[in-house]
Each structure stands twice: as structure tokens, then as C-alpha cells.
Write a protein that holds these residues in place. Sequence first.
Motif, PDB file in Angstrom:
ATOM      1  N   ASN A 179       0.774  -1.161   0.069  1.00  0.00           N
ATOM      2  CA  ASN A 179       0.005  -0.081   0.018  1.00  0.00           C
ATOM      3  C   ASN A 179       0.937   1.233  -0.021  1.00  0.00           C
ATOM      4  O   ASN A 179       0.813   2.168   0.845  1.00  0.00           O
ATOM      5  CB  ASN A 179      -1.039   0.094   1.281  1.00  0.00           C
ATOM      6  CG  ASN A 179      -1.996  -1.069   1.166  1.00  0.00           C
ATOM      7  OD1 ASN A 179      -2.417  -1.670  -0.023  1.00  0.00           O
ATOM      8  ND2 ASN A 179      -2.465  -1.481   2.326  1.00  0.00           N
ATOM      9  N   GLY A 180       1.750   1.269  -1.098  1.00  0.00           N
ATOM     10  CA  GLY A 180       2.628   2.739  -1.055  1.00  0.00           C
ATOM     11  C   GLY A 180       3.266   2.485  -2.415  1.00  0.00           C
ATOM     12  O   GLY A 180       3.007   1.903  -3.398  1.00  0.00           O
ATOM     13  N   GLN A 181       4.318   3.410  -2.486  1.00  0.00           N
ATOM     14  CA  GLN A 181       5.326   3.690  -3.703  1.00  0.00           C
ATOM     15  C   GLN A 181       6.706   3.396  -3.212  1.00  0.00           C
ATOM     16  O   GLN A 181       7.053   3.637  -2.254  1.00  0.00           O
ATOM     17  CB  GLN A 181       5.051   4.937  -3.908  1.00  0.00           C
ATOM     18  CG  GLN A 181       3.448   5.473  -4.758  1.00  0.00           C
ATOM     19  CD  GLN A 181       3.494   6.602  -5.501  1.00  0.00           C
ATOM     20  OE1 GLN A 181       4.749   6.894  -6.183  1.00  0.00           O
ATOM     21  NE2 GLN A 181       2.261   7.470  -5.604  1.00  0.00           N
ATOM     22  N   LEU A 182       7.319   2.803  -4.224  1.00  0.00           N
ATOM     23  CA  LEU A 182       8.845   2.596  -4.024  1.00  0.00           C
ATOM     24  C   LEU A 182       9.380   3.520  -5.015  1.00  0.00           C
ATOM     25  O   LEU A 182       9.214   3.602  -6.142  1.00  0.00           O
ATOM     26  CB  LEU A 182       9.166   1.161  -4.498  1.00  0.00           C
ATOM     27  CG  LEU A 182      10.692   0.968  -4.469  1.00  0.00           C
ATOM     28  CD1 LEU A 182      11.138   1.115  -3.416  1.00  0.00           C
ATOM     29  CD2 LEU A 182      10.800  -0.453  -4.995  1.00  0.00           C
ATOM     30  N   ILE A 183      10.322   4.545  -4.483  1.00  0.00           N
ATOM     31  CA  ILE A 183      11.012   5.408  -5.482  1.00  0.00           C
ATOM     32  C   ILE A 183      12.501   5.292  -5.479  1.00  0.00           C
ATOM     33  O   ILE A 183      13.045   4.916  -4.450  1.00  0.00           O
ATOM     34  CB  ILE A 183      10.894   7.107  -4.518  1.00  0.00           C
ATOM     35  CG1 ILE A 183       9.260   7.322  -4.752  1.00  0.00           C
ATOM     36  CG2 ILE A 183      11.468   7.990  -5.604  1.00  0.00           C
ATOM     37  CD1 ILE A 183       8.698   7.080  -3.304  1.00  0.00           C
ATOM     38  N   THR A 184      12.781   5.042  -6.666  1.00  0.00           N
ATOM     39  CA  THR A 184      14.420   4.771  -6.871  1.00  0.00           C
ATOM     40  C   THR A 184      14.961   6.029  -6.780  1.00  0.00           C
ATOM     41  O   THR A 184      14.960   6.785  -7.975  1.00  0.00           O
ATOM     42  CB  THR A 184      14.385   3.867  -7.978  1.00  0.00           C
ATOM     43  OG1 THR A 184      13.709   2.720  -7.789  1.00  0.00           O
ATOM     44  CG2 THR A 184      15.888   3.471  -8.337  1.00  0.00           C
ATOM     45  N   THR A 185      15.990   6.226  -6.184  1.00  0.00           N
ATOM     46  CA  THR A 185      17.059   7.152  -6.221  1.00  0.00           C
ATOM     47  C   THR A 185      18.677   6.921  -6.355  1.00  0.00           C
ATOM     48  O   THR A 185      18.758   5.688  -6.301  1.00  0.00           O
ATOM     49  CB  THR A 185      16.810   8.392  -5.178  1.00  0.00           C
ATOM     50  OG1 THR A 185      17.245   7.710  -3.872  1.00  0.00           O
ATOM     51  CG2 THR A 185      15.491   8.813  -5.223  1.00  0.00           C
ATOM     52  N   SER A 186      19.531   7.787  -6.307  1.00  0.00           N
ATOM     53  CA  SER A 186      20.893   7.427  -6.176  1.00  0.00           C
ATOM     54  C   SER A 186      21.269   7.423  -5.064  1.00  0.00           C
ATOM     55  O   SER A 186      20.817   8.053  -3.883  1.00  0.00           O
ATOM     56  CB  SER A 186      21.874   8.510  -6.909  1.00  0.00           C
ATOM     57  OG  SER A 186      21.562   8.692  -8.187  1.00  0.00           O
ATOM     58  N   ASN A 212      20.204   2.451   0.445  1.00  0.00           N
ATOM     59  CA  ASN A 212      20.885   1.867  -0.811  1.00  0.00           C
ATOM     60  C   ASN A 212      19.995   2.564  -2.033  1.00  0.00           C
ATOM     61  O   ASN A 212      20.136   2.457  -3.164  1.00  0.00           O
ATOM     62  CB  ASN A 212      20.149   0.278  -1.180  1.00  0.00           C
ATOM     63  CG  ASN A 212      18.776   0.106  -0.971  1.00  0.00           C
ATOM     64  OD1 ASN A 212      18.258   0.855  -0.167  1.00  0.00           O
ATOM     65  ND2 ASN A 212      18.199  -0.936  -1.547  1.00  0.00           N
ATOM     66  N   GLY A 213      19.427   3.800  -1.612  1.00  0.00           N
ATOM     67  CA  GLY A 213      18.688   4.671  -2.545  1.00  0.00           C
ATOM     68  C   GLY A 213      17.354   4.224  -2.928  1.00  0.00           C
ATOM     69  O   GLY A 213      16.455   5.020  -3.768  1.00  0.00           O
ATOM     70  N   TYR A 214      16.777   3.184  -2.330  1.00  0.00           N
ATOM     71  CA  TYR A 214      15.232   2.910  -2.570  1.00  0.00           C
ATOM     72  C   TYR A 214      14.504   3.307  -1.345  1.00  0.00           C
ATOM     73  O   TYR A 214      14.721   3.070  -0.144  1.00  0.00           O
ATOM     74  CB  TYR A 214      15.041   1.420  -2.535  1.00  0.00           C
ATOM     75  CG  TYR A 214      15.661   0.755  -3.839  1.00  0.00           C
ATOM     76  CD1 TYR A 214      16.113   1.563  -5.047  1.00  0.00           C
ATOM     77  CD2 TYR A 214      15.592  -0.659  -4.305  1.00  0.00           C
ATOM     78  CE1 TYR A 214      16.670   0.903  -6.110  1.00  0.00           C
ATOM     79  CE2 TYR A 214      16.074  -1.274  -5.161  1.00  0.00           C
ATOM     80  CZ  TYR A 214      16.727  -0.376  -6.194  1.00  0.00           C
ATOM     81  OH  TYR A 214      17.149  -1.033  -7.457  1.00  0.00           O
ATOM     82  N   ILE A 215      13.503   4.315  -1.642  1.00  0.00           N
ATOM     83  CA  ILE A 215      12.782   4.941  -0.590  1.00  0.00           C
ATOM     84  C   ILE A 215      11.296   4.363  -0.657  1.00  0.00           C
ATOM     85  O   ILE A 215      10.791   4.554  -2.053  1.00  0.00           O
ATOM     86  CB  ILE A 215      12.935   6.413  -0.742  1.00  0.00           C
ATOM     87  CG1 ILE A 215      14.372   6.857  -0.727  1.00  0.00           C
ATOM     88  CG2 ILE A 215      12.058   7.181   0.319  1.00  0.00           C
ATOM     89  CD1 ILE A 215      14.575   8.366  -0.856  1.00  0.00           C
ATOM     90  N   LEU A 269       4.214  13.168  -1.395  1.00  0.00           N
ATOM     91  CA  LEU A 269       5.350  12.854  -0.882  1.00  0.00           C
ATOM     92  C   LEU A 269       6.434  12.397  -1.782  1.00  0.00           C
ATOM     93  O   LEU A 269       7.551  12.586  -1.804  1.00  0.00           O
ATOM     94  CB  LEU A 269       5.336  12.105   0.419  1.00  0.00           C
ATOM     95  CG  LEU A 269       5.009  13.004   1.969  1.00  0.00           C
ATOM     96  CD1 LEU A 269       4.454  11.956   2.746  1.00  0.00           C
ATOM     97  CD2 LEU A 269       6.092  13.663   2.246  1.00  0.00           C
ATOM     98  N   ALA A 270       5.907  11.395  -2.569  1.00  0.00           N
ATOM     99  CA  ALA A 270       6.697  10.587  -3.559  1.00  0.00           C
ATOM    100  C   ALA A 270       7.192  11.590  -4.603  1.00  0.00           C
ATOM    101  O   ALA A 270       8.291  11.587  -5.011  1.00  0.00           O
ATOM    102  CB  ALA A 270       5.775   9.805  -4.318  1.00  0.00           C
ATOM    103  N   ASN A 271       6.353  12.556  -5.040  1.00  0.00           N
ATOM    104  CA  ASN A 271       6.635  13.555  -6.099  1.00  0.00           C
ATOM    105  C   ASN A 271       7.853  14.753  -5.649  1.00  0.00           C
ATOM    106  O   ASN A 271       8.525  14.972  -6.276  1.00  0.00           O
ATOM    107  CB  ASN A 271       5.556  14.240  -6.664  1.00  0.00           C
ATOM    108  CG  ASN A 271       4.709  13.613  -7.627  1.00  0.00           C
ATOM    109  OD1 ASN A 271       5.344  12.412  -8.058  1.00  0.00           O
ATOM    110  ND2 ASN A 271       3.543  14.088  -7.970  1.00  0.00           N
ATOM    111  N   ALA A 272       7.745  14.966  -4.355  1.00  0.00           N
ATOM    112  CA  ALA A 272       8.661  15.716  -3.511  1.00  0.00           C
ATOM    113  C   ALA A 272       9.902  15.126  -3.724  1.00  0.00           C
ATOM    114  O   ALA A 272      11.017  15.560  -3.853  1.00  0.00           O
ATOM    115  CB  ALA A 272       8.336  15.966  -2.151  1.00  0.00           C
ATOM    116  N   ILE A 273      10.193  13.863  -3.353  1.00  0.00           N
ATOM    117  CA  ILE A 273      11.301  13.045  -3.371  1.00  0.00           C
ATOM    118  C   ILE A 273      12.021  13.028  -4.660  1.00  0.00           C
ATOM    119  O   ILE A 273      13.133  13.275  -4.995  1.00  0.00           O
ATOM    120  CB  ILE A 273      11.109  11.713  -2.800  1.00  0.00           C
ATOM    121  CG1 ILE A 273      10.775  11.663  -1.384  1.00  0.00           C
ATOM    122  CG2 ILE A 273      12.356  10.757  -2.875  1.00  0.00           C
ATOM    123  CD1 ILE A 273      10.358  10.267  -0.737  1.00  0.00           C
TER     124      ILE A 273
END
Length: 328
Positions: A179-186, A212-215, A269-273
Motif C-alpha cells: 500500500n505505497g510507492q517505491l521511489i528509486t534514487t541514487s 541503498n537509494g530505494y525509498i 511525498l513521492a513527487n517531492a522526493i
Amino acid sequence: MRGVHFHMSDSQRARFSRAQQQLLHPTSKLPSSVCVNVSDTIPGYQEEGILKGHGTADLNGEVVATLCGVVERVNKLVLVRTLRVRYKPENGDIVVGRVFEVASKRWLVDINFNQAALLMLSSMNLPDGIQRRRTAVDELSMRSMFEENDVICAEVRGFQHDGSLHLQARSLKYGKLENGQLITTSAYLVKRRKQHFHHLEQYGVDMILGLNGYIWVGVHTDVPNLEGQGEEENGSEQSTKSIVKSSGDATDGKKDSTSLRVRENICRLANAIRVLSSLGFSLSLELILDTFETSIDWNIDIKDMLAGEFYVRIAEREAERRCSKSNV
């Protein structure tokens, strides 16, 4: 700053270029804030007794940089800290990953590393909550805990003698995420801090900043309290069962009951990240919440947060903030 890929008008491109120049060239003249490229001479470090650390070398009596980064000094030690590095697991790191294979007595997890991480069945809490040896029945029921494409949170256990990276999830705060989103960053944008699990009570959201950059940003899941549940043995067993169920049946029941406000908070929040990650800013709880609240104050729709104007305004605001701090 990372290259950003979004449509901008000519005026927005000019504003963004000015803000980018301010961010790339800080006004501070302290040696610890000097940015260097490969083969650049490190200024101010020609005195005797200087110890050359990581990213430096001696060339014709001068200290030169062998890496691109920021010069740092610790007493007599001079080193260059790179701005971008790949994720290097360390024991105890909190990571978020995605299961891509269920093998014999283990799960293979993608954690944004150059090799797959192994989560052994013996490193997991069992559904019955009893500390015992794993049996063939436990191995046959592995898919009831995690299956392919499941997003999980775990802790780095360390490298084994064969070079494989192992994870563990023995605590109740680890496990399956739904029930959420996984955001991949550096990975270099997420710094090591005392706390990587954040419960944003006012928004009804849980956020996990994986090193590891996964939020992960998702609906808050209550963790049952182990205290005051009757007999100690029965209470611990029931609590463990409810935790395991909370990653399965309980969250399934919440999929239809999640309010629109909470879902909007997750998306915002995901878009802010994503915005902060594209601009190359370090991802901290304070900066993420500040960007989240700023988008609300500016009356920016969730979908418009990924438009060029919001990127430019966030970059300009951060440039002004850093300039004001350097002038103090």
C-alpha cells in the motif's frame, strides 16, 4: 547536480541556469568547501606534514586530486570526498529491496547493488513466532511470506566467506511493504542517520529512507505492542502472528479503506522526493517535508509538481537559502 529531464520554457531555462550556477559555485571560501576535478591542485595544502588521504596524490611537490569531489581536512589529513558513489553495503544498513526470485531456503533481493542480496529463511521471523530450526514445511511455505516482485525492508547482515551479501529481517519492523510507492534514487543522496524509519502521524504515512537509494512511502501500519497482552509466551506468539498478518491479510483489508487524503499525501511525498532527487539534493526528512509543505503553500497540484516551473522554483529557493547561510 544531476541532469534533469523535463520541459522548460526559455525563461525557465535561464532562471534554472542562474540557480544552478549558485548551487555549483558556493560563495564560501573555506578550504573544506573547495570543489576539485581530477588533476586539480588542492589549494592551501602545500605546508609540511600534510597527510595525503583518499582521492589525493603528490605531483611535483603539490597535492593534486585524483577524484572529482569536495576537499575535506581532518587535522593533518587531506582527502577528497566524491559527490557520487555507488552503494557500498555496511553491516546494519537499513535497505529497501524487491524480491525477484524465490530459491531454496532463500530469497534473492534487488537492493541496487552490483550483486543480488540473499535473505535466508533462517534469518526471518517465522509466522508462529517460535525460535526453532527451519523444517521442510517452512521451506514449502516461503511464498506465503515473500514472493516475486514483493517490496521488503531488511537489514544488511554482512558479506559471507564466499562473497555473497546476506540480509536479515529478525525484527518486527522489517518485512513486506504494501500500500505505497517505491521511489528509486541514487544511493549517495541518502545519508546515514540515526533514524531511517519515519512515521508521519499528521499525514498517516510511513516513510523508509533506504541507504541503498530505494525509498518507500506507504500507508501507516500499526505495530502491535508486545507489552500487556496477558501471558508472556502466548502474548509474544500472538503478537508475532499479528505482525506477519499485518503484511498480508491486514493490509489487504486496508487497500479499499485507505482514505483519499492519505493516498494524496503518499503521491505528494513521492513527487517531492522525485523533484529533490532530480535536482541532486540530499534526501533528509526535513527537506522532504519542507518541499511537501511548500507545494501545498504554493497551491501546486500533485501532477504539477513534476512540471518545469516547480523544479525551477525549488532550485531558486535552495540557492537563496544557501547564499543567505554563507553570508551570515
